[in-house]
Design a protein around this motif. Structure first.
Motif, PDB file in Angstrom:
ATOM      1  N   PRO A  11      29.682  37.364  54.241  1.00 51.64           N
ATOM      2  CA  PRO A  11      30.848  37.966  53.428  1.00 51.64           C
ATOM      3  C   PRO A  11      32.101  37.431  53.739  1.00 51.64           C
ATOM      4  N   MET A  12      32.256  37.125  55.366  1.00 58.97           N
ATOM      5  CA  MET A  12      33.630  36.570  55.666  1.00 58.97           C
ATOM      6  C   MET A  12      33.949  35.096  54.931  1.00 58.97           C
ATOM      7  N   ARG A  17      36.726  31.763  50.730  1.00 58.87           N
ATOM      8  CA  ARG A  17      36.682  31.178  49.524  1.00 58.87           C
ATOM      9  C   ARG A  17      37.412  31.722  48.524  1.00 58.87           C
ATOM     10  N   ALA A  18      37.431  32.985  48.509  1.00 55.12           N
ATOM     11  CA  ALA A  18      38.135  33.648  47.445  1.00 55.12           C
ATOM     12  C   ALA A  18      39.755  33.633  47.623  1.00 55.12           C
ATOM     13  N   ALA A  19      40.231  33.443  49.067  1.00 54.63           N
ATOM     14  CA  ALA A  19      41.468  33.413  49.493  1.00 54.63           C
ATOM     15  C   ALA A  19      42.124  32.172  49.280  1.00 54.63           C
ATOM     16  N   TYR A  24      43.882  26.187  45.913  1.00 54.18           N
ATOM     17  CA  TYR A  24      43.288  25.022  45.036  1.00 54.18           C
ATOM     18  C   TYR A  24      43.973  25.236  43.768  1.00 54.18           C
ATOM     19  N   ALA A  25      43.956  26.324  42.879  1.00 54.89           N
ATOM     20  CA  ALA A  25      44.635  26.151  41.553  1.00 54.89           C
ATOM     21  C   ALA A  25      46.093  25.720  41.552  1.00 54.89           C
ATOM     22  N   ALA A  26      46.892  26.179  42.737  1.00 58.91           N
ATOM     23  CA  ALA A  26      48.176  25.863  42.850  1.00 58.91           C
ATOM     24  C   ALA A  26      48.422  24.236  42.926  1.00 58.91           C
ATOM     25  N   LEU A  27      47.433  23.783  43.880  1.00 61.65           N
ATOM     26  CA  LEU A  27      47.234  22.353  44.176  1.00 61.65           C
ATOM     27  C   LEU A  27      47.149  21.449  42.973  1.00 61.65           C
TER      28      LEU A  27
END
Length: 168
Positions: A11-12, A17-19, A24-27
């Motif tokens: 879960p961690m 990964r969600a954080a 990644y999208a901004a990059l």
């Protein structure tokens, strides 16, 4: 115990990964935006397009000249529109780094295949006149030019210098 730790790690990892996903999208968006910034160091050719007509060439025009005489004086027109057969357009454009620095247009009108009138923008002096007057940039006013000056640095060079990577 290792089984319990592994169950907590999963879960961690999902949270991590969600954080990281917005990062990644901004990059990806930032790298894709590089094409929108002309000053990122991508070289673009200077483009001279059309008929470079000078003021001394326009001074040689006279009402009553034939099409052949105009062609000898100004060169072949960039636009000889079949829908406006009595009109020749001499267009010149200079583009540097994707920005239009000069755009000039001269239109010659004919009646019965003879020059009736002409109109257009103010034309630049001939290269011989510029050389006689002291040459190049001393005569031509480039202060309104949008092109980056050779001493100017783009934002990327300034950023690299600020973090100590670039040359000063």
């Amino acid at each position: 115990m290792s089984r319990f730790e592994n169950s907590l790690d999963r879960p961690m990892l999902a949270v991590i990964r969600a954080a990281m996903l917005p990062g990644y999208a901004a990059l990806v968006l930032t790298l894709g935006a590089c094409s929108w910034f002309p000053s990122l160091g991508v070289y673009k050719l200077d483009i001279n397009q059309g008929n470079y007509v000078t003021e001394d060439q326009v001074a040689k025009l006279a009402v009553g000249q034939t099409r052949q005489q105009v062609k000898m004086t100004l060169g072949t027109p960039l636009l000889a529109d079949p829908f406006h057969a009595n009109r020749w357009d001499y267009v010149y454009e200079f583009i540097r780094q994707g920005r239009t620095l000069e755009h000039r247009q001269l239109t010659v009108y004919f009646v019965d295949d003879k020059v009736a009138r002409w109109e257009g923008d103010e034309m630049p002096p001939s290269p011989a006149d510029v050389a006689r007057a002291g040459g190049g940039d001393a005569v031509l006013d480039k202060s309104l030019s949008l092109a980056p000056k050779t001493s100017e640095k783009n934002w990327l060079t300034k950023l690299l210098e600020a973090i100590g990577v670039g040359q000063k």
